[in-house]
Each structure stands twice: as C-alpha cells, then as structure tokens.
Design a protein around this motif. Structure first.
Motif, PDB file in Angstrom:
ATOM      1  N   ARG A 296     -44.801  -8.357 114.199  1.00 14.16           N
ATOM      2  CA  ARG A 296     -43.406  -8.736 114.482  1.00 14.16           C
ATOM      3  C   ARG A 296     -42.920  -7.876 115.637  1.00 14.16           C
ATOM      4  O   ARG A 296     -43.060  -6.648 115.612  1.00 14.16           O
ATOM      5  N   GLU A 297     -42.317  -8.537 116.618  1.00 18.83           N
ATOM      6  CA  GLU A 297     -41.767  -7.856 117.788  1.00 18.83           C
ATOM      7  C   GLU A 297     -40.839  -6.715 117.361  1.00 18.83           C
ATOM      8  O   GLU A 297     -39.987  -6.904 116.485  1.00 18.83           O
ATOM      9  N   GLY A 298     -41.048  -5.525 117.922  1.00 21.77           N
ATOM     10  CA  GLY A 298     -40.102  -4.429 117.649  1.00 21.77           C
ATOM     11  C   GLY A 298     -40.453  -3.579 116.451  1.00 21.77           C
ATOM     12  O   GLY A 298     -39.861  -2.514 116.253  1.00 21.77           O
ATOM     13  N   ASP A 299     -41.431  -4.013 115.661  1.00 25.25           N
ATOM     14  CA  ASP A 299     -41.803  -3.207 114.488  1.00 25.25           C
ATOM     15  C   ASP A 299     -42.440  -1.893 114.922  1.00 25.25           C
ATOM     16  O   ASP A 299     -43.254  -1.874 115.864  1.00 25.25           O
ATOM     17  N   ILE A 300     -42.122  -0.824 114.213  1.00 25.08           N
ATOM     18  CA  ILE A 300     -42.857   0.417 114.456  1.00 25.08           C
ATOM     19  C   ILE A 300     -44.056   0.431 113.512  1.00 25.08           C
ATOM     20  O   ILE A 300     -44.095  -0.335 112.540  1.00 25.08           O
ATOM     21  N   ILE A 301     -45.024   1.319 113.827  1.00 23.61           N
ATOM     22  CA  ILE A 301     -46.287   1.269 113.076  1.00 23.61           C
ATOM     23  C   ILE A 301     -46.172   2.027 111.763  1.00 23.61           C
ATOM     24  O   ILE A 301     -46.470   1.494 110.699  1.00 23.61           O
ATOM     25  N   LYS A 302     -45.700   3.285 111.861  1.00 22.01           N
ATOM     26  CA  LYS A 302     -45.650   4.057 110.608  1.00 22.01           C
ATOM     27  C   LYS A 302     -44.519   5.072 110.671  1.00 22.01           C
ATOM     28  O   LYS A 302     -44.293   5.729 111.690  1.00 22.01           O
ATOM     29  N   VAL A 303     -43.810   5.172 109.556  1.00 21.20           N
ATOM     30  CA  VAL A 303     -42.749   6.177 109.430  1.00 21.20           C
ATOM     31  C   VAL A 303     -42.568   6.525 107.957  1.00 21.20           C
ATOM     32  O   VAL A 303     -42.577   5.644 107.098  1.00 21.20           O
ATOM     33  N   TRP A 304     -42.526   7.819 107.705  1.00 20.62           N
ATOM     34  CA  TRP A 304     -42.097   8.301 106.398  1.00 20.62           C
ATOM     35  C   TRP A 304     -41.408   9.653 106.588  1.00 20.62           C
ATOM     36  O   TRP A 304     -41.600  10.314 107.598  1.00 20.62           O
ATOM     37  N   GLY A 305     -40.513   9.965 105.666  1.00 20.52           N
ATOM     38  CA  GLY A 305     -39.577  11.066 105.911  1.00 20.52           C
ATOM     39  C   GLY A 305     -40.034  12.399 105.357  1.00 20.52           C
ATOM     40  O   GLY A 305     -40.735  12.477 104.348  1.00 20.52           O
ATOM     41  N   ASP A 306     -39.614  13.440 106.039  1.00 16.59           N
ATOM     42  CA  ASP A 306     -39.671  14.808 105.497  1.00 16.59           C
ATOM     43  C   ASP A 306     -38.328  14.992 104.804  1.00 16.59           C
ATOM     44  O   ASP A 306     -37.290  14.967 105.463  1.00 16.59           O
ATOM     45  N   VAL A 307     -38.324  15.146 103.493  1.00  8.25           N
ATOM     46  CA  VAL A 307     -37.066  15.203 102.741  1.00  8.25           C
ATOM     47  C   VAL A 307     -36.754  16.612 102.224  1.00  8.25           C
ATOM     48  O   VAL A 307     -35.948  16.804 101.319  1.00  8.25           O
ATOM     49  N   THR A 308     -37.410  17.596 102.871  1.00 13.95           N
ATOM     50  CA  THR A 308     -37.190  19.003 102.470  1.00 13.95           C
ATOM     51  C   THR A 308     -35.713  19.401 102.573  1.00 13.95           C
ATOM     52  O   THR A 308     -35.134  19.998 101.666  1.00 13.95           O
TER      53      THR A 308
END
Ligand code: WQD
Length: 342
Positions: A296-308
């Motif tokens: 899908r146009e505009g999708d990023i590949i991977k992201v997950w958060g540092d929630v420290t």
C-alpha cells in the motif's frame, strides 16, 4: 469530581476513554459532531458505566459554538482532544479537509482557554516518526516529514501545542503518540466502528471473518521483515484509554517535565501482518480468508515503540496482550452482527 471534556468522545478511542475516566472517578463531558461516529454509542457507554455521559453535538470548527460551550461549562479542568479526521488514504485525496478540520478545531479550543488554566491531552500518533532509523523508537527520535496530510496534521498540531505551552503559562499539555489501537471493551458493547470499507487492519480482519468482506488483502509480503509483511505495535484500546487517564492525573499532580511533554503509547512489541492474522485465527478459532496483494502506497515497513518513558514517568504500562486484542475485537464484531449500530 473533576469534569473532563472529551472531544470526539463517541469515537473508538474516545468512547473507551470516557469509560475509563468514569471508572477513575472523573465526570467526562463529550463534544462530538458525529461526523465519524454514532450517537448510539452513548447508550452503549451507559450500559457499561450505568450513567449516560453528558453529550453536546457541535463542530469544534465553529468558534461561536466552542466559545458558548466553554462559557457555559466553566468547571472543566481538563480536555482530552480526540476529535479529528484520521484516515490516512482520505487525507491524501482531500488534504484541505484534514488541514481545515484538524487545525481549526484544535486552535478554537486553545483560544477558548487563552486566559484559563487547562490540562490538555492530545491524541497524537507514532506516524510522526515516519520510518524510524532505530527500533524500538523513543520520544527523542527525530520527527520525520509525514508521508500523508493526516500524519502532517499530527506533527504540526504537536508543534502548535509545544509553542503554545511555552508562550503562555496557563496550558499544561501532554501529547500521546499512539501506535496501532485495536480490540474492544471486554463487554463487547463498544469497539471500533468504521464507516464504510475499513481502512485499518483489525476491522477488515473481523469483517472478513464474520462474512461482511469476502477476503483480506495483505498489503505486501516482500518487505525486509522476517516473514515479509509489515510490522506494527498493536495496542489494546482499553490500555490506550487508561494512558489518557494517567496523563490527566500526571497533569493534575504537576508534570515535573514541564508544560509540554510527549509519551509513546504502545506495548513495545511488534507483530507482522501475518503474525496478527495467525493471532486472530488462534484467538477466534476462525480460519481467515486472505490473499497477498501489492504494497500500500505510503506504508512504513516496521515500527514499534520504546515505552520506557511512559512506564517510568507517566506511570502507565500496557497490560493486555495480542490474544485479548484479537478475542475482544472478534467478540465486538459478533455483537455488531446481531446488534447493528449505525
Ligand atoms: C496496519 C498494517 C497495512 C489493512 C494508521 C495510522 C495511525 C493510526 C492507525 C488512525 C499495515 C496492513 C491494513 C488491510 C493490510 N491512525 N493492512 N491490509 O497504517 O499502521 O496506521 O492507522 O487511527 O496513525 O498511520 O494502520 O491498520 O491501516 O495498517 O495488509 O486491509 O496492516 O499495510 O502494514 P497503519 P493500518
């Protein structure tokens, strides 16, 4: 009990936050123009908390109505601002709708409180990080030029809030950067209620499983990830709602970090689309009909958060895992199939 204005409070995250605010002893007051939600959600909330939340229907872009409401509700101590247009794809087709709606509503609210102390919690998004250089991504990561007008409105809104909180002494602000909100309240009485064809993964999965959609298309399995599908940090909407209560509580206590602060609200775990599908099938017992399609146009590949930072300084941590996210989303879809909410 402190009265908290919840703009967009009949929406997906707003309605769950109204429930959690009530449980924490607050009095939520909803303002919503119902452009992307149903007034029937008020009855659903009442079934959960036993009282129907105060509700005012008007558009926050109408400055006269905003000022009249604020003048008539002088006992509001905090605002949680959800009301905004939020469909990435639509924002590319109609950017002016997004800039107009998302900025005029925010600025009207801020200007209405120009001379009054206010605690302000803003619904922001991990989309401000774009494709992070380092994972997990933390709040100090650079904000990258958004890949959609929707994402740009979140970035610019954060800048407006930061500069407003710095220039005047009456605004205490926290921006919560959500990862991917999914799931539904354990009662299955409220949940995500997309209008038309769902843009987001989970409602498309559950609508496919219930038979409303013929099949799910996985947008690409040729990414540089272990199974080739894109990775996201899915977070249960009830955990996300509780983060908003924690933010109001921190502002009431006094945030030692100052008058403007940002927190990631995710689980810190990344799941690929194919892993999310497998988790849904396991939790629901349903075999999902899906095919692999183009990216899908505009999708990023991977992201997950540092929630420290959220754990240590907001005093909040996600408690619900992927199984509860999937089973609650499925329970809600089944409830909707027998109790349609339009
Ligand atoms: C998740 C993954 C898709 C649908 C956006 C905004 C974010 C927040 C949530 C508003 C991606 C894949 C999806 C489908 C698929 N905003 N997918 N088939 O794009 O990560 O985040 O929505 O609420 O701020 O940026 O969420 O659920 O659309 O997609 O394969 O039919 O599922 O490609 O990898 P996204 P999403």
């Amino acid at each position: 009990m402190s009265k908290i204005l919840v703009t967009g409070g009949t929406g997906f995250i707003g309605s769950h936050t109204v429930v959690e605010l009530h449980k924490a002893g607050y009095t939520p007051v909803i303002v919503d123009n119902l452009s992307n939600s149903s007034v029937k959600i008020l009855d659903q909330i009442e079934k959960i908390i036993g009282v129907k939340p105060a509700f005012h229907q008007f558009d926050l872009c109408d400055v006269a109505q905003v000022n009249a409401f604020i003048a008539a509700n002088t006992d509001i101590s905090g605002i949680i601002h959800f009301a905004a247009s939020k469909a990435v794809g639509e924002s590319v087709q109609d950017p002016l709708k997004y800039y107009h709606n998302n900025f005029f509503s925010l600025i009207n609210l801020l200007e209405a409180y120009r001379k009054k102390p206010i605690n302000f919690v803003f619904s922001s998004s991990c989309t401000v990080y774009g494709e992070p250089d380092v994972l997990p991504v933390n709040e100090a990561a650079p904000v990258k030029r958004a890949t959609s007008p929707y994402g740009n409105t979140k970035q610019i809104a954060e800048e407006i809030l930061e500069e407003t909180a710095a220039a005047y002494d009456n605004y205490q602000v926290i921006a919560l950067r959500y990862f991917n909100p999914v799931g539904a309240h354990e009662s299955a009485l409220i949940g995500e209620l997309p209008i038309g064809v769902p843009q987001n993964l989970l409602p498309f999965i559950t609508q496919t499983a219930i038979g409303k959609r013929e099949k799910l298309t996985v947008f690409g399995d040729d990414y540089d990830t272990p199974d080739g599908s894109a990775i996201r940090d899915y977070i249960h909407v009830v955990d996300l709602a509780k983060a908003h209560v924690a933010a109001i509580q921190l502002l009431e206590k006094g945030n030692p970090n100052g008058s403007y602060d940002v927190f990631n609200v995710g689980t810190g775990n990344g799941y690929s689309v194919l892993e999310a599908i497998a988790a849904f099938e396991k939790a629901s017992g349903q075999q999902l009909n899906y095919v692999i399609g183009p990216r899908r146009e505009g999708d990023i590949i991977k992201v997950w958060g540092d929630v420290t930072k959220s754990t240590n300084e907001l005093g909040w941590k996600a408690e619900l895992g992927i199984d509860e996210m999937m089973s609650s989303a499925w329970a809600w879809e089944k409830y909707l199939s027998e109790n349609p909410i339009q």
